[in-house]
Design an enzyme around this catalytic site. Structure first.
Site: not given
Length: 478
Positions: A317, A432
């Protein structure tokens, strides 16, 4: 998602029989992929370590080809992923109590059942190679028993398929069910949580959770997705390449490439040696699932902005933020693990970004560079329930008591992000997990505690619709 923030805890290992015997030493006998798979399962049961770590550490003990090692990865991961289902199949065909079967023999049978039922290995080859493995292990006395049990399992699982779950059906990788010659599972019309737990190989607590809150359609889609062997997804580095350029290079290299659902992604339906593919060394792309790409896209970094990635490792990210800002933002990538932070720096170097500074911080966060920041990304440690297909051990590590501890940590990290963002700045909370305590409920609770923090948007992606499961929320500080 960075689990270095979590305290290490011995995971629950499912379906392990009572074991008072010593496991067989095999370090000097790793001459085949199946032997390596058996050895990895043995070590997994004994230590609870991740299979990837066990297999990496075992590389110095063998000289197997890449193909044989790949077989070991597929079989060992498949057994762990499907273990509760495999054990149910075995228990239906063995008359003696599980406790009366040697643990090493049970592992051998698990490996054999996976190949007979869930792999593309022909039935006779799966049975014969498992029996041969018993000989290689030095336990020829197991051969007759293993041969009989595996052939009985093969006869149990028929070739006919159906679209409806039942007590005599077993889910396949294609979203349908294979009919069994006898009903060995609970009736889904009577006990849906126990049925999905056994046929989709989920711990009871997770099966009850999902069955209790998801619609039947979403439940089955999520369960099927948890068993799929995931495709490799590439995120194209828009600073260095284009999608067409990368697709052409991979195709010319003989790699099958499919378009992604994200316009800057490509999908590889077949396994490949990632580091040997065109564009890896050049920094043209990174491996990242499409649901994970949403976090940086929602933060929408702008050139010249000062950005904090609070839980940065392994760096996917952080580097995506650099791509989106054309490498002109000022990105601080923090992590509490020196080892994992090195992985971030390796990715930064490979992708040739100059806008990312990696910073090792303490777990209390007192030494986070002060800022204030225009935007903060906090991709928290989580239960991983949205990515069970990618992490075969994750389903067996899910624990209700640990979930409560995770929520406390996630809350602290989100509040830390709020402390470091400027007034008017934005935060993306990402995970997640698909559990409410870690997603919608947590964000709502924090927003209610901090009046100056408002939720601008939030979204939950369930596994298989179409990518990994994930959750993101965009918040703004007044």
């Amino acid at each position: 998602m960075n689990n270095a923030w979590k305290k290490r805890r011995q995971p629950r290992r499912p379906s392990k029989p009572a074991d008072t015997s010593e496991t067989l030493p095999l370090e000097d006998h790793l001459h085949s992929g199946r032997m390596l798979a058996w050895f990895a399962l043995q070590r997994y049961d004994d230590t609870g370590r991740f299979l990837s770590e066990i297999l990496t550490d075992s590389d110095s003990l063998h000289a197997l080809s890449g193909q044989d090692r790949g077989l070991a990865v597929d079989v060992a991961s498949g057994v762990v992923r499907r273990r509760r289902t495999i054990d149910t199949l075995l228990e239906s065909q063995i008359s003696r109590p599980r406790s009366n079967v040697e643990p090493d023999l049970w592992r051998l049978l698990q490996l054999g059942v996976f190949q007979v039922v869930f792999s593309r290995t022909p039935e006779h080859a799966a049975v014969d190679t498992t029996v041969e493995l018993a000989k290689q292990i030095g336990c020829s006395r197991w051969c007759g028993f293993a041969n009989g049990v595996l052939r009985n399992v093969a006869r149990l699982v028929g070739e006919a398929t159906t679209d409806e779950p039942a007590s005599n059906t077993l889910p396949t990788s294609g979203g349908t069910y294979r009919r069994l010659e006898q009903a060995i599972f609970p009736d889904p019309a009577v006990d849906l949580p126990e049925y999905v737990g056994r046929v989709f190989s989920l711990p009871r607590s997770l099966a009850r959770r999902w069955s209790g809150r998801l619609s039947r359609s979403d439940l089955l889609t999520t369960c099927f997705a948890s068993l799929q062997i995931p495709e490799t997804c590439l995120r194209i580095n828009r600073v260095a390449a284009t999608v067409n350029h990368v697709q052409t290079a991979l195709t010319e290299h003989g790699v099958e490439v499919l378009p992604g659902h994200n316009p800057w992604s490509l999908r590889l339906p077949h396994a490949a040696r990632i580091t040997e593919l065109p564009g890896y060394a050049e920094g043209w792309w990174s491996v990242q699932d499409e649901s994970a790409m949403l976090a940086a896209e929602l933060l929408a970094p702008q050139p010249g902005e000062k950005i904090l990635d609070l839980c940065a490792a392994p760096g996917g990210k952080s580097t995506h933020l650099a791509e989106l800002s054309r490498d002109t933002a000022e990105i601080t990538a923090c992590d509490v693990s020196e080892h994992r932070l090195r992985r971030v720096q390796e990715s930064v170097n490979r992708l040739q970004f100059g806008s990312i500074e990696t910073v090792l911080i303490s777990r209390d966060g007192e030494d986070i560079p002060s800022g204030p920041y225009d935007a903060v990304l906090v991709d928290v440690p989580c239960s991983n329930t949205g990515v069970l297909s990618r992490r075969p051990e994750a389903r067996w590590r899910f624990r209700e008591d640990e979930l409560a501890e995770l929520v406390q940590l996630q809350t602290r990290l989100l509040l830390t992000a709020m402390d470091h963002v400027r007034p008017g700045g934005r935060i993306v909370y990402s995970t997640c997990s698909i559990e409410p305590e870690e997603t919608t409920e947590l964000v709502a609770n924090v927003a209610s505690l901090v009046p100056e923090l408002t939720v601008q948007s939030q979204q939950l992606q369930l596994p298989g619709q179409p990518a990994d499961g994930a959750f993101q929320a965009v918040l703004q500080r007044a």
